[in-house]
Design a protein around this motif. Structure first.
Motif, PDB file in Angstrom:
ATOM      1  N   HIS A  30       0.841  -1.200   0.000  1.00 26.77           N
ATOM      2  CA  HIS A  30       0.000   0.000   0.000  1.00 26.77           C
ATOM      3  C   HIS A  30       0.882   1.257   0.000  1.00 26.77           C
ATOM      4  CE1 HIS A  30      -3.073   2.909   1.244  1.00 26.77           C
ATOM      5  NE2 HIS A  30      -3.988   1.998   0.948  1.00 26.77           N
ATOM      6  N   GLY A  31       1.894   1.260   0.854  1.00 27.03           N
ATOM      7  CA  GLY A  31       2.796   2.404   0.911  1.00 27.03           C
ATOM      8  C   GLY A  31       3.594   2.580  -0.366  1.00 27.03           C
ATOM      9  N   ALA A  32       3.995   1.464  -0.994  1.00 35.73           N
ATOM     10  CA  ALA A  32       4.788   1.539  -2.221  1.00 35.73           C
ATOM     11  C   ALA A  32       4.009   2.193  -3.357  1.00 35.73           C
ATOM     12  CB  ALA A  32       5.241   0.140  -2.629  1.00 35.73           C
ATOM     13  N   VAL A  33       2.697   1.959  -3.415  1.00 32.35           N
ATOM     14  CA  VAL A  33       1.882   2.621  -4.435  1.00 32.35           C
ATOM     15  C   VAL A  33       1.918   4.137  -4.215  1.00 32.35           C
ATOM     16  CG1 VAL A  33      -0.432   2.873  -5.397  1.00 32.35           C
ATOM     17  CG2 VAL A  33       0.375   0.623  -4.709  1.00 32.35           C
ATOM     18  N   ALA A  34       1.713   4.552  -2.964  1.00 33.11           N
ATOM     19  CA  ALA A  34       1.723   5.981  -2.654  1.00 33.11           C
ATOM     20  C   ALA A  34       3.079   6.600  -2.971  1.00 33.11           C
ATOM     21  CB  ALA A  34       1.372   6.195  -1.189  1.00 33.11           C
ATOM     22  N   GLY A  35       4.162   5.919  -2.608  1.00 33.00           N
ATOM     23  CA  GLY A  35       5.491   6.439  -2.876  1.00 33.00           C
ATOM     24  C   GLY A  35       5.794   6.510  -4.365  1.00 33.00           C
ATOM     25  N   SER A  36       5.338   5.525  -5.115  1.00 31.84           N
ATOM     26  CA  SER A  36       5.569   5.513  -6.559  1.00 31.84           C
ATOM     27  C   SER A  36       4.889   6.702  -7.221  1.00 31.84           C
ATOM     28  CB  SER A  36       5.035   4.208  -7.170  1.00 31.84           C
ATOM     29  OG  SER A  36       5.716   3.084  -6.646  1.00 31.84           O
ATOM     30  N   PHE A  37       3.645   6.964  -6.828  1.00 32.77           N
ATOM     31  CA  PHE A  37       2.929   8.096  -7.412  1.00 32.77           C
ATOM     32  C   PHE A  37       3.563   9.424  -7.014  1.00 32.77           C
ATOM     33  CE2 PHE A  37      -0.264  11.447  -6.704  1.00 32.77           C
ATOM     34  CZ  PHE A  37      -0.596  11.711  -8.028  1.00 32.77           C
ATOM     35  N   ALA A  38       3.859   9.587  -5.722  1.00 30.05           N
ATOM     36  CA  ALA A  38       4.384  10.862  -5.231  1.00 30.05           C
ATOM     37  C   ALA A  38       5.681  11.242  -5.933  1.00 30.05           C
ATOM     38  CB  ALA A  38       4.595  10.792  -3.722  1.00 30.05           C
ATOM     39  N   SER A  39       6.500  10.248  -6.242  1.00 27.03           N
ATOM     40  CA  SER A  39       7.795  10.536  -6.857  1.00 27.03           C
ATOM     41  C   SER A  39       7.674  11.014  -8.296  1.00 27.03           C
ATOM     42  CB  SER A  39       8.682   9.289  -6.802  1.00 27.03           C
ATOM     43  OG  SER A  39       8.125   8.247  -7.593  1.00 27.03           O
ATOM     44  N   ARG A  40       6.533  10.768  -8.942  1.00 28.93           N
ATOM     45  CA  ARG A  40       6.364  11.147 -10.353  1.00 28.93           C
ATOM     46  C   ARG A  40       5.306  12.235 -10.549  1.00 28.93           C
ATOM     47  NH1 ARG A  40       8.812   7.833 -13.980  1.00 28.93           N
ATOM     48  NH2 ARG A  40       8.896   9.819 -15.127  1.00 28.93           N
ATOM     49  N   VAL A  41       4.939  12.922  -9.474  1.00 30.24           N
ATOM     50  CA  VAL A  41       3.954  14.000  -9.595  1.00 30.24           C
ATOM     51  C   VAL A  41       4.397  15.048 -10.616  1.00 30.24           C
ATOM     52  CG1 VAL A  41       2.904  15.960  -8.378  1.00 30.24           C
ATOM     53  CG2 VAL A  41       2.844  13.680  -7.368  1.00 30.24           C
ATOM     54  N   PRO A  42       5.670  15.468 -10.654  1.00 31.20           N
ATOM     55  CA  PRO A  42       6.065  16.440 -11.690  1.00 31.20           C
ATOM     56  C   PRO A  42       5.800  15.935 -13.110  1.00 31.20           C
ATOM     57  CG  PRO A  42       7.736  16.332  -9.978  1.00 31.20           C
ATOM     58  CD  PRO A  42       6.774  15.207  -9.711  1.00 31.20           C
ATOM     59  N   TRP A  43       6.077  14.640 -13.367  1.00 33.54           N
ATOM     60  CA  TRP A  43       5.805  14.084 -14.692  1.00 33.54           C
ATOM     61  C   TRP A  43       4.310  14.100 -14.974  1.00 33.54           C
ATOM     62  CZ3 TRP A  43       2.805  10.445 -16.929  1.00 33.54           C
ATOM     63  CH2 TRP A  43       3.102  10.087 -18.249  1.00 33.54           C
ATOM     64  N   VAL A  44       3.505  13.722 -13.993  1.00 37.83           N
ATOM     65  CA  VAL A  44       2.046  13.712 -14.169  1.00 37.83           C
ATOM     66  C   VAL A  44       1.545  15.112 -14.508  1.00 37.83           C
ATOM     67  CG1 VAL A  44      -0.157  13.386 -12.959  1.00 37.83           C
ATOM     68  CG2 VAL A  44       1.669  11.708 -12.684  1.00 37.83           C
ATOM     69  N   ALA A  45       2.066  16.126 -13.798  1.00 33.52           N
ATOM     70  CA  ALA A  45       1.644  17.506 -14.051  1.00 33.52           C
ATOM     71  C   ALA A  45       2.009  17.929 -15.472  1.00 33.52           C
ATOM     72  CB  ALA A  45       2.286  18.439 -13.032  1.00 33.52           C
ATOM     73  N   ASP A  46       3.211  17.588 -15.903  1.00 35.34           N
ATOM     74  CA  ASP A  46       3.625  17.946 -17.268  1.00 35.34           C
ATOM     75  C   ASP A  46       2.789  17.221 -18.308  1.00 35.34           C
ATOM     76  OD1 ASP A  46       5.561  19.614 -16.264  1.00 35.34           O
ATOM     77  OD2 ASP A  46       7.196  18.156 -16.466  1.00 35.34           O
ATOM     78  N   HIS A  47       2.521  15.945 -18.074  1.00 29.84           N
ATOM     79  CA  HIS A  47       1.756  15.150 -19.042  1.00 29.84           C
ATOM     80  C   HIS A  47       0.331  15.664 -19.181  1.00 29.84           C
ATOM     81  CE1 HIS A  47       0.556  11.662 -21.378  1.00 29.84           C
ATOM     82  NE2 HIS A  47      -0.444  11.450 -20.542  1.00 29.84           N
ATOM     83  N   ALA A  48      -0.270  16.100 -18.059  1.00 31.81           N
ATOM     84  CA  ALA A  48      -1.644  16.604 -18.094  1.00 31.81           C
ATOM     85  C   ALA A  48      -1.705  18.090 -18.407  1.00 31.81           C
ATOM     86  CB  ALA A  48      -2.338  16.326 -16.760  1.00 31.81           C
ATOM     87  N   SER A  49      -0.534  18.723 -18.526  1.00 31.60           N
ATOM     88  CA  SER A  49      -0.446  20.164 -18.846  1.00 31.60           C
ATOM     89  C   SER A  49      -1.229  21.018 -17.868  1.00 31.60           C
ATOM     90  CB  SER A  49      -0.952  20.414 -20.281  1.00 31.60           C
ATOM     91  OG  SER A  49      -0.199  19.676 -21.216  1.00 31.60           O
ATOM     92  N   VAL A  50      -0.977  20.799 -16.574  1.00 32.19           N
ATOM     93  CA  VAL A  50      -1.659  21.577 -15.541  1.00 32.19           C
ATOM     94  C   VAL A  50      -0.651  22.467 -14.830  1.00 32.19           C
ATOM     95  CG1 VAL A  50      -3.485  19.890 -15.196  1.00 32.19           C
ATOM     96  CG2 VAL A  50      -1.403  19.721 -13.844  1.00 32.19           C
ATOM     97  N   SER A  51      -1.119  23.640 -14.435  1.00 28.45           N
ATOM     98  CA  SER A  51      -0.281  24.583 -13.705  1.00 28.45           C
ATOM     99  C   SER A  51      -0.172  24.151 -12.247  1.00 28.45           C
ATOM    100  CB  SER A  51      -0.901  25.980 -13.775  1.00 28.45           C
ATOM    101  OG  SER A  51      -2.164  25.987 -13.117  1.00 28.45           O
ATOM    102  N   ALA A  52       0.660  24.871 -11.504  1.00 28.39           N
ATOM    103  CA  ALA A  52       0.844  24.530 -10.089  1.00 28.39           C
ATOM    104  C   ALA A  52      -0.461  24.666  -9.317  1.00 28.39           C
ATOM    105  CB  ALA A  52       1.924  25.430  -9.485  1.00 28.39           C
ATOM    106  N   GLY A  53      -1.223  25.715  -9.608  1.00 33.31           N
ATOM    107  CA  GLY A  53      -2.489  25.912  -8.910  1.00 33.31           C
ATOM    108  C   GLY A  53      -3.487  24.804  -9.209  1.00 33.31           C
ATOM    109  N   ARG A  54      -3.589  24.421 -10.481  1.00 32.99           N
ATOM    110  CA  ARG A  54      -4.515  23.339 -10.854  1.00 32.99           C
ATOM    111  C   ARG A  54      -4.026  21.988 -10.347  1.00 32.99           C
ATOM    112  NH1 ARG A  54      -6.618  24.712 -17.021  1.00 32.99           N
ATOM    113  NH2 ARG A  54      -7.693  26.672 -16.465  1.00 32.99           N
ATOM    114  N   LEU A  55      -2.715  21.835 -10.270  1.00 32.28           N
ATOM    115  CA  LEU A  55      -2.179  20.596  -9.700  1.00 32.28           C
ATOM    116  C   LEU A  55      -2.581  20.480  -8.232  1.00 32.28           C
ATOM    117  CD1 LEU A  55      -0.388  18.076  -9.903  1.00 32.28           C
ATOM    118  CD2 LEU A  55       1.565  19.523  -9.306  1.00 32.28           C
TER     119      LEU A  55
END
Length: 439
Positions: A30-55
């Motif tokens: 369960h923790g590994a899923v959360a850690g995996s996602f958290a580490s790639r949040v910048p990539w997710v934001a770039d891929h979805a083309s969202v600003s810091a506020g929308r993120l």
């Protein structure tokens, strides 16, 4: 819920020991899923083309989804049983890791993270309930160590994500591979957890219900602890940089140190709880965290503030695991009580970062962490709520040794022996109201 002994043999000691390791593995997954996602949040934001506020809006969705869905977990466990529910929900949670990676815009990202949070929260409730059940049967504290395993999984998942980012791997590929591996590991572990099922005559919980009264004060302690944790995790680096003028490297090291301190404290917490009891442990922890908060607020230089954040991590590390354990022994429907505590704590995690930021905007970060310090004092002041008073004496039907009995009154003061009533093996018998343990 009751033991399968209502319709079959009781779980033996070897099964309970295997179940402990299985649940620990589930927490790590369960923790590994959360850690995996958290580490790639910048990539997710770039891929979805969202600003810091929308993120920021999108990142509020997991906690919202979890808060909405967690009350449903008790009903699902009642209908399907603990093992089947955990198997389905954990697989849904690990596979949901793929969703944020394929979201092309803000709307789909919010929907993906809403599902991601809902599956996370429901799996969280069931695995904590099964962890409490194993703790009941082992008759010693294990919840702190289980949450330590969650922290370890989060660190491992984050490390894997960091490696993937360093290799410039596509987030969709990373999430798909991680989800596949964690799903396989999680399903294998679920095969060994206790198969806890509802008694034939047990009243099913409502499909959706507000937290029961038995969980409100326990949840209040968890609320204070999670608020302090969320504030420290999200704002400690900013505090060192903006208030004390430290370098970016030192500021980042403070956040890492806080996380590691919490993980280590959770692994060391169970022997402390067994020796001194839940009430004394939480009271001392809250006091230690409050002292840390004071150091943060008055610190004239980064070293003292970092010491304060370390003390905050040490002090609050075992609070939430003990809140889940207390909820699992608090009334006739432990799953619903655990869901109630989880809902309250997730809500705290949802509002803490924004509340700290809003208060800092209106006043200063020093004032914001004065609030954190007051909440840490609240943890110490409310610790007596974890005292397991007013329990009924169990019949012993659910004992892991297969023996009956389990009579005896027990003082229920929560001040020693891991908060259990001497002479009753209360986690196996006396802590269960009408023989309905968590799960």
């Amino acid at each position: 819920m009751s033991d399968t002994s209502t319709s079959g043999p009781a779980h033996g000691p070897s099964q309970v020991r295997r179940a402990r390791y299985a649940v620990a593995t589930v927490f790590a997954v369960h923790g590994a899923v959360a850690g995996s996602f958290a580490s790639r949040v910048p990539w997710v934001a770039d891929h979805a083309s969202v600003s810091a506020g929308r993120l920021g809006l999108a990142l509020a969705m997991p906690a919202l989804g979890a808060s909405l869905a967690m009350p449903l977990a008790g009903r699902m466990s009642h209908v399907l049983g603990g093992r089947t529910s955990l198997r389905l929900l954990l697989a849904a949670w690990t596979l949901s890791l793929v969703l944020p990676g394929i979201a092309p815009d803000l709307l789909t990202l919010c929907l993906a993270l809403l599902v991601y949070g809902a599956t996370s929260g429901m799996a969280d409730v069931v695995m904590n309930a099964l962890g409490v059940e194993v703790e009941n049967r082992l008759d010693r504290s294990i919840m702190s160590g289980l949450h330590g395993m969650w922290s370890t999984g989060a660190l491992l998942g984050s490390a894997g994500g960091t490696l993937a980012a360093h290799l410039e791997a596509d987030g969709r590929l990373h999430f798909t591979v991680a989800a596949a591996v964690l799903t396989v590991v999680g399903l294998a572990a679920c095969s060994w957890v206790l198969d806890i099922r509802a008694a034939v005559d047990e009243e099913p919980p409502p499909r959706f219900a507000l937290p029961p009264r038995s969980s409100l004060l326990i949840g209040a302690i968890g609320f204070c602890a999670i608020f302090a944790e969320g504030a420290s995790l999200d704002w400690s680096a900013v505090y060192l940089r903006d208030v004390l003028g430290s370098s970016a490297t030192l500021a980042a090291a403070c956040t890492t140190g806080f996380t590691l301190t919490m993980a280590l404290a959770r692994f060391a917490g169970d022997p402390v709880v067994d020796r001194f009891g839940a009430v004394r442990t939480v009271r001392a922890g809250g006091t230690l965290a409050a002292l840390g908060g004071v150091l943060v607020v008055v610190a004239p230089h980064p070293a003292l503030a970092m010491t304060g954040f370390a003390l905050l991590g040490l002090g609050i590390a075992v609070v939430v695991p003990l809140c889940f354990a207390a909820a699992g022994r608090s009334g006739p429907n432990p799953s619903q009580a655990i869901a109630g505590v989880a809902t309250i704590t997730y809500t705290s995690g949802l509002i803490a970062p924004g509340a700290i930021g809003a208060l800092a905007e209106a006043t200063s970060l020093v004032v914001s962490f004065s609030l954190v310090t007051l909440l840490a004092f609240g943890v110490a002041g409310l610790a007596g709520v974890l005292r397991p008073g007013g329990r009924t004496t169990g019949t012993g039907a659910g004992r892991s040794d297969g023996k009956g009995g389990g009579e005896g009154e027990g003082k229920g003061d929560g001040e020693g022996g891991g908060s259990r009533a001497p002479g009753t093996s209360d986690r196996q018998g006396a802590s269960r109201t009408a023989e309905h343990p968590a799960g």
